[in-house]
Design a protein around this motif. Sequence first.
Motif, short mmCIF file in Angstrom:
data_model
loop_
_atom_site.label_atom_id
_atom_site.label_comp_id
_atom_site.label_asym_id
_atom_site.label_seq_id
_atom_site.Cartn_x
_atom_site.Cartn_y
_atom_site.Cartn_z
N PHE A 247 5.75 8.31 -3.04
CA PHE A 247 5.96 7.00 -3.64
C PHE A 247 7.25 6.39 -3.07
O PHE A 247 8.34 6.87 -3.41
CB PHE A 247 6.07 7.11 -5.16
N PRO A 248 7.11 5.36 -2.20
CA PRO A 248 8.33 4.69 -1.72
C PRO A 248 9.01 3.96 -2.87
O PRO A 248 8.41 3.70 -3.92
CB PRO A 248 7.80 3.70 -0.68
N SER A 249 10.24 3.58 -2.67
CA SER A 249 10.97 2.85 -3.70
C SER A 249 10.38 1.45 -3.86
O SER A 249 9.82 0.86 -2.92
CB SER A 249 12.46 2.75 -3.34
N ILE A 250 10.51 0.89 -5.06
CA ILE A 250 10.03 -0.47 -5.33
C ILE A 250 10.74 -1.48 -4.44
O ILE A 250 10.13 -2.43 -3.94
CB ILE A 250 10.25 -0.81 -6.82
N ALA B 257 0.84 -1.20 0.00
CA ALA B 257 0.00 0.00 0.00
C ALA B 257 0.88 1.26 0.00
O ALA B 257 1.94 1.29 0.63
CB ALA B 257 -0.92 0.00 1.22
N LEU B 258 0.43 2.27 -0.71
CA LEU B 258 1.14 3.54 -0.74
C LEU B 258 0.75 4.40 0.45
O LEU B 258 -0.33 4.23 1.03
CB LEU B 258 0.82 4.29 -2.04
N TYR C 216 10.03 9.34 -3.55
CA TYR C 216 9.61 10.43 -4.42
C TYR C 216 8.25 10.97 -3.99
O TYR C 216 7.46 10.27 -3.38
CB TYR C 216 9.54 9.96 -5.88
N GLU C 217 8.04 12.23 -4.36
CA GLU C 217 6.75 12.86 -4.05
C GLU C 217 6.38 13.78 -5.20
O GLU C 217 7.22 14.56 -5.68
CB GLU C 217 6.82 13.63 -2.74
N ALA D 147 10.57 -5.49 -0.13
CA ALA D 147 11.15 -5.97 1.13
C ALA D 147 10.10 -6.01 2.24
O ALA D 147 10.08 -6.95 3.05
CB ALA D 147 12.32 -5.06 1.53
N ASN D 148 9.23 -5.01 2.26
CA ASN D 148 8.19 -5.00 3.28
C ASN D 148 7.21 -6.16 3.09
O ASN D 148 6.78 -6.81 4.05
CB ASN D 148 7.44 -3.67 3.21
#
Length: 426
Positions: free
Chosen positions: A107-110, A75-76, A282-283, A115-116
């Motif tokens: 936007f977190p990194s892929i 989830a973002l 990123y945002e 990993a989460n």
Amino acid sequence: MKEIKMKPIFRNKTASWHGKCFLLLLMCCLFSVVSFSQVLSLDSVLSRIENNYPSLLKYQNKITAADELAKGARALPPPKAGVMVDENPYQFDFGSKMVNVSVSQSFPSIQQLNANENYLKSLSDIQLKEQEQLRNELFAKAKIKYYERYISESIIQVLKKNIGLMESMIAISEKEMAMGMGDLGSVYKTKARLEEANTMMINEYHMIDMENIELNFLMATELTHPFSIDTNNLLKDYGNKNLLESINTIEDARSDIQKMNSQISSMRFNQKLMSSMGKPEYEIGAKHYFMTGSPDMYAIEFMMMIPIAPWSAKGYKSKVKAMDYEIASMEQDKINMLSMARQMVMLTTHEYSNEHVAAENYRNKIIPAYQKSFDAALLSYSQNTGDLMQALLALDALQMAQLEYLKHLGNLLKAQAEYEKEMQIR
């Protein structure tokens, strides 16, 4: 020649008639109890534990909870929206002031999302291994209690048979004494042995009650629920089991060691998650300006978080390094668990082999020899060439051998249960 038989209970026809009626009623009652007494095999007991024991069932909810948690791993973060009034107002005329409306999304990194997800998925596997570990411990406990009840019932059978023999010998000796024959001291000693056997039998009945309560507790049923055990095929043949094969396969068999593997794997996923904090995030945002007295304006902005800055990078880097030491510690724990498990397999295997040899010797050699000795003493007593004391001593020796055999058989069954626990065999 003396006739060895049970002492008559009823001495006149009326008493005999009433006694027969009483015995018939008693047999009917016993038949009804036996008919409605449920026979539970060991596999049935284990299945009931697996399906009913509350501490096992709770793990299903824990596993489901961990799976549900993993579903939201990608989830973002929630979007952000805001309103800003610039320089508004100490004076209530807007003049050339403006109102700013903005919305943005991070936007977190892929790598961080992956990993989460992997870390959260690993948590349910730990719960599953914990459930298997607890089930194995409960099964071992139930097996031992089941075997203990079997041994108690076997002891009662031996004692009942020997009590019948002693009662017959006492009855014959009392008749001899009435005719001026017999040995009073031997009669009293036989009566003492008889009461000792009765006391032992009462204790074994008490043990059966206690074992029933514990088994019913494990099956999560009424503690006083009566049931019978299935005495067929309780002893399994592990005598030819390859010890080296058992030791080499123990890591794959044991859920506690597999749980440690899952914890190590989960820690590594967590370490990757922490390392992904070094990846940029990123945002993207958009702003719209409502101007008074001027045309409206807008702005599109793109922002990137830079976690590699030295003053921020040392936070996650120190956590990643700390996890290296924690994983190394868990690896050492695993090595220790494997070593202890191999030791226990070797000890239980040797115990199983030793008790198996002892039980077979008592069953095939020692008990038959004592049985022949007692038969000879009883024959001599019945033919008036021997006395009561010789027959009693021979019966004592036979009973001791029978009880010693059951002791070794009980130890053998317990060693079997321990071996199955160590190898996690149902």
